[in-house]
Design a protein around this motif. Sequence first.
Motif, PDB file in Angstrom:
ATOM      1  N   HIS A  72       0.850  -1.188   0.000  1.00 40.61           N
ATOM      2  CA  HIS A  72       0.000   0.000   0.000  1.00 40.61           C
ATOM      3  C   HIS A  72       0.886   1.239   0.000  1.00 40.61           C
ATOM      4  O   HIS A  72       1.808   1.361   0.800  1.00 40.61           O
ATOM      5  N   THR A 108      -2.250   3.869  -5.377  1.00 36.19           N
ATOM      6  CA  THR A 108      -2.180   3.577  -3.946  1.00 36.19           C
ATOM      7  C   THR A 108      -1.867   2.118  -3.650  1.00 36.19           C
ATOM      8  O   THR A 108      -1.691   1.751  -2.493  1.00 36.19           O
ATOM      9  N   VAL A 109      -1.806   1.264  -4.678  1.00 38.64           N
ATOM     10  CA  VAL A 109      -1.423  -0.134  -4.495  1.00 38.64           C
ATOM     11  C   VAL A 109      -0.400  -0.493  -5.564  1.00 38.64           C
ATOM     12  O   VAL A 109      -0.567  -0.158  -6.743  1.00 38.64           O
ATOM     13  N   GLN A 124       0.133   6.965   7.476  1.00 37.27           N
ATOM     14  CA  GLN A 124       0.105   6.244   6.193  1.00 37.27           C
ATOM     15  C   GLN A 124       1.207   6.769   5.275  1.00 37.27           C
ATOM     16  O   GLN A 124       0.970   7.117   4.125  1.00 37.27           O
ATOM     17  N   ALA A 143      -5.840  -6.463  -0.607  1.00 42.05           N
ATOM     18  CA  ALA A 143      -5.237  -5.163  -0.902  1.00 42.05           C
ATOM     19  C   ALA A 143      -6.270  -4.323  -1.636  1.00 42.05           C
ATOM     20  O   ALA A 143      -6.729  -4.706  -2.716  1.00 42.05           O
ATOM     21  N   ALA A 149       0.506  -5.605   2.150  1.00 41.86           N
ATOM     22  CA  ALA A 149      -0.887  -6.030   2.291  1.00 41.86           C
ATOM     23  C   ALA A 149      -0.956  -7.341   3.074  1.00 41.86           C
ATOM     24  O   ALA A 149       0.063  -7.963   3.396  1.00 41.86           O
ATOM     25  N   TYR A 187      -0.403   4.536   0.489  1.00 39.65           N
ATOM     26  CA  TYR A 187      -1.604   5.314   0.781  1.00 39.65           C
ATOM     27  C   TYR A 187      -1.442   6.798   0.484  1.00 39.65           C
ATOM     28  O   TYR A 187      -2.402   7.476   0.102  1.00 39.65           O
ATOM     29  N   GLU A 231      -7.559  -0.269  -2.888  1.00 37.63           N
ATOM     30  CA  GLU A 231      -7.174   1.119  -3.102  1.00 37.63           C
ATOM     31  C   GLU A 231      -7.603   1.966  -1.903  1.00 37.63           C
ATOM     32  O   GLU A 231      -8.473   1.568  -1.129  1.00 37.63           O
TER      33      GLU A 231
END
Length: 762
Positions: free
Chosen positions: A144, A210-211, A254, A277, A260, A146, A279
């Motif tokens: 992640h 974001t992933v 974050q 996982a 994940a 974030y 978004e």
Amino acid sequence: MESRSTTRQGPPSPRGTRRSIGFFPISGKLKALSIAALLLAGLALQADLFAQPGQGKPASAPLPLAPSADGIALASPHASAVSTPSASNAWGGARTGAQATLSDRVVDYQIEATLDPVKHTIDGQQKLRWRNRSAQAVSSVYLHLYLNAFEGEHSTFFTEKRKLDTGFRSGVDTRDGEWGYIELRSMTQNGAKAPWHFVQPDNGPATDRTVVRVDLPQAVAPGAETTLDIRFFDQLPRVIARTGYFGSFHLVGQWFPKIAVLELPGERGATAPRWNAHEFHLNSEFYADFGHYDVKLTVPKEYTVGATGELQGAPQEKNGMLTHHYVQGDVHDFAWTADKHSAQPLTGSWSGPGSPPVAIKVLYPPEYASNAAPALQAAKDSLTYFSRTLGPYPYKTLTVVIPPFNAAEAGGMEYPTFITASSYANLQPKTIPEFGLDFVTIHEFGHGYFYGILASNEFEEPILDEGLNEYWDQRMLRARDQHIHATTPLLKRLGFDPVFKVFEFERMAAPRQDAADPLGQNAWDRLQGVGPVYSRTAITMRDLEARIGSEAMERGFKAYYEQWKFRHPSVADLRETLAEATGQRRIVEQVFAQQVYASANIDDRIGTFTSEEQTPLAGTALVNGKRVEHTADTLEKEEKKVREAWDKAHPDAKPGTGPYPYLTSVVLRRRGAPVPQVLLVKFADGTSERVVWDNEQLWQRYTWSKPVKAVSAELDPDRVHYLDVNKLDDGRTLKADKSAARRWSFDLAAAFQYLLSLIAIV
């Protein structure tokens, strides 16, 4: 010195939530503790910001991502409430205290980070050691990132924000130059470069970053560990949605690449290994493995620092910078703050049965010095209540951060052992500011149990954190006999001081008629937003408690905490634990079927209510073998004689009594899901009748023949069913009586709520 007095003030929401303090309806215009609706702003970033380090720029549409060589799938983009209980050995089995660590530590993070407080950037490097719990080799992992939710309007976060027709948090927009992001500068596994690709597991926009999927040079064997060496760079955004900066204040959440969760068969409904996982959605939060964090934070020496975990000795100085070393095991996240304008921290301590001594620190700016002591007391009270009603608090520290003026977006958020509260300039007794500070501190601490120790999946099952925590917070406030004085200092001086009980306010906020989304729905596939997860869950659990008893409810939740702490439970695990521990399986399963896996209305009402005197009827009858006609005239004369004799014998008789019986009839109607209802009928002589309507029929008639007239009929006299659409149709009187309407006056309090929503708290 940077100014804290620009025009962006907006008191924060608890929990980083989409509403004010947990019980106001979601609306961009109806915000009781904040001022403005959130406006969408900012420009899309230039194309070169989409470049992936060492991999060139992606095409405008992403290329299809080839399946991982190990064949391990991702969780469904629409995953929500799990219906199948987890296996008994899920997540390594129950944590009994006999194990070497509180949790089954899957990850280990060693992070070194340096803050540039002028540019609001962080240079970081980390060793991420991860253990493969599965029975098959793993060749790809997911991380992640974030912070990329805030790199521009093209992210899933901002895409969903544009679609939202209501406000979000305290209404701060993002302007030019205020975006934030995280860059992966390098990543290796055992010295070999590990390539990565951005993916959108929930089918979000191709520009969401974001992933990321990392294809490992060397697969990780079953039960084996691997280490990723990662260099990363953060540009913090102007404080938004739980993270960022304002002036010298930095709330860093974050902020690092986080792996994940690989779920195994028998865990949260999984039938095969899968990567969970998602978004970074607008209304979702986080989910991660438990592990150990060893973090070194280097900041200018004039900055005050607070963070997750325990500080390891005195900070080390070098070149005008101090390195603060924090360590914490058995947590699944790490956040921190740094500010050169902080006042001297307020400290305290707490101890309780089964818990280690807890050192509490409150960090606050000088302008909100009045907030520090109340926040400290609320934290202590929360430790006492939650440890007594759920289970011991297992950590040795708790840090509470009160954000400075104009940094409201950093308020109302929780991380392990580290929470942010609200901030208010005027804390007069029995006003919204006083209640707001208490509630938000309690709320964020409570997340330390439901989000922190139980560690449910906040993406897919937000009810287990947001909803249950809201309910338990209100239980604590109810136990304190702490009510909501829905007023401000100014209004109080004008004599405007309405008072409400906490669950009554929750009821006002909750959609009770035509609720669109089951409580168990995930955080992003929701027509009515995530707000009902808070309010509707709180009153659903309160209604369940009213049906089975407070003692049984607390017994059930203690069992839930004991069985599932440090193990990522699902909705099905909560359901099964409550059913078993309370001994009320039928009721628990009914509530979950109606409200968690579905969204059923509760709408029972009194259809008709009559009570009529039964005088002799005209007609013929056999008397001593002869047919005799009772005419209206003869009956009238006979009735007169009987009444005169009765009145003479009963000179003090109450109205509604007499020589003839009364036939009382009540018809109940149902427009929603069946729940057991109590009907209370009161009579003129002070007696009453109670019956229970507990079937699935759409209507039911009850009758009584008594020598006294009924005066009122009331459904749910004990106020068990707060989910009922309308309580005003639960009561009837034969004589016009405004007290029935006044009795349910909290239903009318929405008028006050609207007024308060337009008021800026001073």
